[in-house]
Design a protein around this motif. Structure first.
Motif, PDB file in Angstrom:
ATOM      1  N   LEU A  51       8.989  45.333  -4.576  1.00 31.08           N
ATOM      2  CA  LEU A  51       8.860  46.773  -4.383  1.00 31.08           C
ATOM      3  C   LEU A  51       8.437  47.021  -2.941  1.00 31.08           C
ATOM      4  N   VAL A  52       9.188  47.887  -2.250  1.00 32.63           N
ATOM      5  CA  VAL A  52       8.920  48.220  -0.851  1.00 32.63           C
ATOM      6  C   VAL A  52       8.499  49.682  -0.795  1.00 32.63           C
ATOM      7  N   VAL A  53       7.329  49.956  -0.206  1.00 28.92           N
ATOM      8  CA  VAL A  53       6.777  51.307  -0.176  1.00 28.92           C
ATOM      9  C   VAL A  53       6.715  51.798   1.267  1.00 28.92           C
ATOM     10  N   GLY A  54       7.254  52.995   1.516  1.00 34.38           N
ATOM     11  CA  GLY A  54       7.214  53.586   2.849  1.00 34.38           C
ATOM     12  C   GLY A  54       6.848  55.053   2.789  1.00 34.38           C
ATOM     13  N   ALA A  55       6.343  55.562   3.896  1.00 35.03           N
ATOM     14  CA  ALA A  55       5.949  56.969   3.950  1.00 35.03           C
ATOM     15  C   ALA A  55       7.146  57.892   4.102  1.00 35.03           C
TER      16      ALA A  55
ATOM     17  N   ILE B 190      16.843  38.530  -5.098  1.00 25.31           N
ATOM     18  CA  ILE B 190      15.702  39.355  -5.488  1.00 25.31           C
ATOM     19  C   ILE B 190      16.161  40.790  -5.740  1.00 25.31           C
ATOM     20  N   GLU B 191      15.690  41.387  -6.822  1.00 25.19           N
ATOM     21  CA  GLU B 191      15.971  42.785  -7.125  1.00 25.19           C
ATOM     22  C   GLU B 191      14.940  43.646  -6.396  1.00 25.19           C
ATOM     23  N   VAL B 192      15.391  44.439  -5.424  1.00 23.11           N
ATOM     24  CA  VAL B 192      14.494  45.200  -4.559  1.00 23.11           C
ATOM     25  C   VAL B 192      14.567  46.683  -4.908  1.00 23.11           C
ATOM     26  N   THR B 193      13.394  47.301  -5.004  1.00 21.78           N
ATOM     27  CA  THR B 193      13.265  48.737  -5.220  1.00 21.78           C
ATOM     28  C   THR B 193      12.557  49.355  -4.022  1.00 21.78           C
TER      29      THR B 193
ATOM     30  N   VAL C  46      21.975  47.389   2.919  1.00 29.77           N
ATOM     31  CA  VAL C  46      21.327  46.076   2.765  1.00 29.77           C
ATOM     32  C   VAL C  46      21.292  45.625   1.314  1.00 29.77           C
ATOM     33  N   GLY C  47      22.017  46.315   0.444  1.00 29.27           N
ATOM     34  CA  GLY C  47      22.166  45.865  -0.928  1.00 29.27           C
ATOM     35  C   GLY C  47      21.173  46.405  -1.929  1.00 29.27           C
ATOM     36  N   VAL C  48      20.464  47.495  -1.568  1.00 36.79           N
ATOM     37  CA  VAL C  48      19.475  48.079  -2.469  1.00 36.79           C
ATOM     38  C   VAL C  48      20.030  49.361  -3.082  1.00 36.79           C
ATOM     39  N   THR C  49      19.981  49.473  -4.389  1.00 37.77           N
ATOM     40  CA  THR C  49      20.484  50.667  -5.072  1.00 37.77           C
ATOM     41  C   THR C  49      19.403  51.460  -5.790  1.00 37.77           C
ATOM     42  N   ASP C  50      18.244  50.851  -6.022  1.00 35.24           N
ATOM     43  CA  ASP C  50      17.144  51.540  -6.705  1.00 35.24           C
ATOM     44  C   ASP C  50      16.219  52.141  -5.651  1.00 35.24           C
ATOM     45  N   VAL C  51      16.383  53.441  -5.375  1.00 34.03           N
ATOM     46  CA  VAL C  51      15.611  54.144  -4.351  1.00 34.03           C
ATOM     47  C   VAL C  51      14.907  55.313  -5.028  1.00 34.03           C
ATOM     48  N   ARG C  52      13.591  55.343  -4.952  1.00 37.18           N
ATOM     49  CA  ARG C  52      12.803  56.358  -5.637  1.00 37.18           C
ATOM     50  C   ARG C  52      11.972  57.154  -4.634  1.00 37.18           C
ATOM     51  N   PHE C  53      11.783  58.431  -4.938  1.00 33.53           N
ATOM     52  CA  PHE C  53      10.973  59.317  -4.108  1.00 33.53           C
ATOM     53  C   PHE C  53       9.885  59.941  -4.966  1.00 33.53           C
TER      54      PHE C  53
END
Length: 241
Positions: free
Chosen positions: A12-16, A37-40, A75-82
């Motif tokens: 899980l990657v968290v950004g502002a 790795i499955e990245v969110t 970069v291959g990430v499809t799960d993007v949450r806000f």
């Protein structure tokens, strides 16, 4: 030393803001995706204070959300949450933000997280935007102790069925003590492609973007002890049990 990527299933990657992850870590994310790795991605705001032109402010949040989703795909990430309810430029490390990040940790159940530094780096002040610091502080609190503690926000269990989760590894970007280099040489083109998707933030840079980023990553590689010609993104890595 961090665990081998082959031992990690979810991150899980968290950004502002939209584009924070891509400027700091898109190459690293690409290498993780390559390793299976499955990245969110979790963004705290939609970046409505960003931009370098006369785009009406009321349109900027939707523009930047779309840009982030496109950049993630590069970069291959499809799960993007806000998250909802957090304003660009106004982020504070509140208990509510801590809870909201912990909720996503329990949903995603990542072994590894990548977060922004809660500590200011006076040699890289733009990377220490107040929203970045606040998001980093809330994220590290969410990782420990909130997400793992069943008695912290017990309604996450009773009302939402989200059992506690222990994150065992944290990559911290833009930390003044960063000493771990991730070799992103072979992911450089994908990092640039991701950054180009943030048109509202990077289009004005034109041909200057790629050499600027290459220079950053070359200097990182030197600090990290990689061979000449390599490119790197840098982190402080901490392990938890």
């Amino acid at each position: 030393m961090p665990k081998p990527d082959t031992e990690i299933e979810r991150a899980l990657v968290v950004g502002a803001h939209p584009d924070d992850i891509d400027f700091g870590s898109a190459g690293t994310v690409a290498t993780w995706v390559d390793a299976g790795i499955e990245v969110t991605y979790l963004l705290v705001t939609r970046g409505d204070q960003g931009g370098f032109d006369d785009t009406p402010r009321e349109q900027m949040a939707a523009i930047r959300e779309a840009e982030q989703r496109a950049a993630a795909k590069a970069v291959g990430v499809t799960d993007v949450r806000f998250l909802e309810g957090y304003r660009d430029g106004w982020v504070e490390p509140t208990r509510e933000l801590e809870r909201d990040i912990a909720r996503v940790i329990r949903q995603v159940r990542p072994q590894r997280m990548l977060i922004q530094s809660p500590e200011r780096n006076y040699e890289r002040l733009p990377a220490s935007h107040s929203d970045h610091l606040a998001t980093g502080e809330a994220a590290i609190r969410a990782i420990y102790p909130t997400a793992r503690n069943p008695y912290a926000w017990p309604e996450l269990v009773s009302d939402e069925g989200l059992e506690p989760w222990i994150v065992t590894e944290v990559f911290i970007v833009a930390h003044p003590g960063a000493d771990h280099a991730v070799d992103v040489t072979h992911a450089f083109d994908r990092k640039i492609a991701a950054l180009r998707e943030h048109r509202s933030q990077t289009e004005h840079m034109g041909d200057e973007l790629e050499p600027m980023v290459r220079d950053w990553l070359t200097r990182n590689a030197g600090v990290g002890g990689l061979p000449d010609g390599h490119l790197a993104e840098m982190y402080l890595v901490t392990e938890l049990s």
